[in-house]
Design a protein around this motif. Sequence first.
Motif, mmCIF file in Angstrom:
data_model
loop_
_atom_site.group_PDB
_atom_site.id
_atom_site.type_symbol
_atom_site.label_atom_id
_atom_site.label_comp_id
_atom_site.label_asym_id
_atom_site.label_seq_id
_atom_site.Cartn_x
_atom_site.Cartn_y
_atom_site.Cartn_z
ATOM 1 N N ILE A 68 0.845 -1.192 0.000
ATOM 2 C CA ILE A 68 0.000 0.000 0.000
ATOM 3 C C ILE A 68 0.885 1.248 0.000
ATOM 4 O O ILE A 68 0.621 2.205 -0.737
ATOM 5 C CB ILE A 68 -0.965 0.011 1.203
ATOM 6 C CG1 ILE A 68 -1.916 -1.191 1.117
ATOM 7 C CG2 ILE A 68 -1.762 1.313 1.247
ATOM 8 C CD1 ILE A 68 -2.801 -1.364 2.340
ATOM 9 N N GLU A 69 1.935 1.259 0.808
ATOM 10 C CA GLU A 69 2.834 2.410 0.837
ATOM 11 C C GLU A 69 3.481 2.631 -0.524
ATOM 12 O O GLU A 69 3.612 3.776 -0.976
ATOM 13 C CB GLU A 69 3.893 2.221 1.930
ATOM 14 C CG GLU A 69 3.282 2.327 3.320
ATOM 15 C CD GLU A 69 4.308 2.177 4.424
ATOM 16 O OE1 GLU A 69 5.490 2.484 4.206
ATOM 17 O OE2 GLU A 69 3.910 1.764 5.519
ATOM 18 N N ARG A 70 3.857 1.555 -1.198
ATOM 19 C CA ARG A 70 4.431 1.665 -2.551
ATOM 20 C C ARG A 70 3.389 2.224 -3.516
ATOM 21 O O ARG A 70 3.686 3.075 -4.346
ATOM 22 C CB ARG A 70 4.922 0.296 -3.019
ATOM 23 C CG ARG A 70 5.745 0.351 -4.294
ATOM 24 C CD ARG A 70 6.366 -0.994 -4.656
ATOM 25 N NE ARG A 70 7.278 -1.467 -3.631
ATOM 26 C CZ ARG A 70 7.077 -2.483 -2.761
ATOM 27 N NH1 ARG A 70 6.090 -3.157 -2.768
ATOM 28 N NH2 ARG A 70 7.915 -2.846 -1.856
ATOM 29 N N ARG A 71 2.143 1.785 -3.371
ATOM 30 C CA ARG A 71 1.070 2.298 -4.237
ATOM 31 C C ARG A 71 0.837 3.786 -3.985
ATOM 32 O O ARG A 71 0.627 4.549 -4.917
ATOM 33 C CB ARG A 71 -0.217 1.494 -3.999
ATOM 34 C CG ARG A 71 -1.348 1.895 -4.885
ATOM 35 C CD ARG A 71 -1.089 1.562 -6.366
ATOM 36 N NE ARG A 71 -2.159 2.114 -7.163
ATOM 37 C CZ ARG A 71 -2.000 3.012 -8.131
ATOM 38 N NH1 ARG A 71 -0.802 3.431 -8.468
ATOM 39 N NH2 ARG A 71 -3.031 3.481 -8.775
ATOM 40 N N MET A 72 0.895 4.217 -2.719
ATOM 41 C CA MET A 72 0.748 5.644 -2.400
ATOM 42 C C MET A 72 1.875 6.452 -3.051
ATOM 43 O O MET A 72 1.651 7.544 -3.571
ATOM 44 C CB MET A 72 0.733 5.876 -0.889
ATOM 45 C CG MET A 72 -0.506 5.374 -0.197
ATOM 46 S SD MET A 72 -1.992 6.236 -0.747
ATOM 47 C CE MET A 72 -3.233 5.108 -0.147
ATOM 48 N N MET A 73 3.088 5.906 -3.048
ATOM 49 C CA MET A 73 4.210 6.586 -3.689
ATOM 50 C C MET A 73 3.968 6.693 -5.199
ATOM 51 O O MET A 73 4.182 7.750 -5.798
ATOM 52 C CB MET A 73 5.522 5.843 -3.426
ATOM 53 C CG MET A 73 6.736 6.547 -4.007
ATOM 54 S SD MET A 73 8.277 5.717 -3.625
ATOM 55 C CE MET A 73 8.061 4.150 -4.458
ATOM 56 N N ASP A 74 3.477 5.631 -5.810
ATOM 57 C CA ASP A 74 3.166 5.669 -7.244
ATOM 58 C C ASP A 74 2.094 6.724 -7.542
ATOM 59 O O ASP A 74 2.188 7.444 -8.534
ATOM 60 C CB ASP A 74 2.676 4.299 -7.731
ATOM 61 C CG ASP A 74 3.759 3.239 -7.718
ATOM 62 O OD1 ASP A 74 4.964 3.597 -7.631
ATOM 63 O OD2 ASP A 74 3.405 2.035 -7.764
ATOM 64 N N ILE A 75 1.094 6.800 -6.677
ATOM 65 C CA ILE A 75 0.024 7.791 -6.855
ATOM 66 C C ILE A 75 0.592 9.197 -6.727
ATOM 67 O O ILE A 75 0.247 10.093 -7.514
ATOM 68 C CB ILE A 75 -1.120 7.543 -5.845
ATOM 69 C CG1 ILE A 75 -1.841 6.227 -6.175
ATOM 70 C CG2 ILE A 75 -2.100 8.711 -5.826
ATOM 71 C CD1 ILE A 75 -2.794 5.745 -5.092
ATOM 72 N N ARG A 76 1.483 9.422 -5.749
ATOM 73 C CA ARG A 76 2.122 10.738 -5.607
ATOM 74 C C ARG A 76 2.834 11.131 -6.893
ATOM 75 O O ARG A 76 2.741 12.272 -7.342
ATOM 76 C CB ARG A 76 3.126 10.736 -4.449
ATOM 77 C CG ARG A 76 2.497 10.839 -3.093
ATOM 78 C CD ARG A 76 3.518 11.144 -2.013
ATOM 79 N NE ARG A 76 4.569 10.153 -1.881
ATOM 80 C CZ ARG A 76 4.508 9.075 -1.102
ATOM 81 N NH1 ARG A 76 3.433 8.846 -0.384
ATOM 82 N NH2 ARG A 76 5.513 8.243 -1.031
ATOM 83 N N HIS A 77 3.543 10.188 -7.493
ATOM 84 C CA HIS A 77 4.252 10.494 -8.739
ATOM 85 C C HIS A 77 3.287 10.753 -9.896
ATOM 86 O O HIS A 77 3.480 11.672 -10.683
ATOM 87 C CB HIS A 77 5.213 9.358 -9.098
ATOM 88 C CG HIS A 77 6.369 9.245 -8.164
ATOM 89 N ND1 HIS A 77 7.276 10.256 -7.977
ATOM 90 C CD2 HIS A 77 6.756 8.232 -7.350
ATOM 91 C CE1 HIS A 77 8.187 9.882 -7.096
ATOM 92 N NE2 HIS A 77 7.885 8.659 -6.679
#
Length: 143
Positions: A68-77
Amino acid sequence: MPIVSSSMPERLRDDLDTFAEEHGYTGRSEVIREACESLLDEYRETDYEGQRVLATVTAVFGYDEPEIERRMMDIRHEFDASIRSNSHNCLEDNAGCVEMFVLEAAYEDALRFIGTVRGADESVSVEYTMVPADVMSAEIGQQ
């Protein structure tokens, strides 16, 4: 009325049944119908259509969830051009994580962002607020 099946974690199903019983619904189908109507209404045309908005979006999810944290980072980008601020905080005793975003974007892009965060994982809980960006400009100009 057509029947639609849905998959969900047992905890959510149990919470749904408890909610239906405690609030006088005839069953989980009635609760799900009402929740779906509410969500769809949220995305229907509003007064903000075609405007720039300021939005705060809060996502809460379990502690130590690297996917989930990795997905949040992808969304930020993915939405970097619209994000004005972002913070990640862990709740006391590692009870969960809170990801907060402040956006300035076209209304449609803000809705797309919110939908993307909601779709990050079924366990992510999302709340948001939104105001037209021109309201803030008008208030600043009056001072």
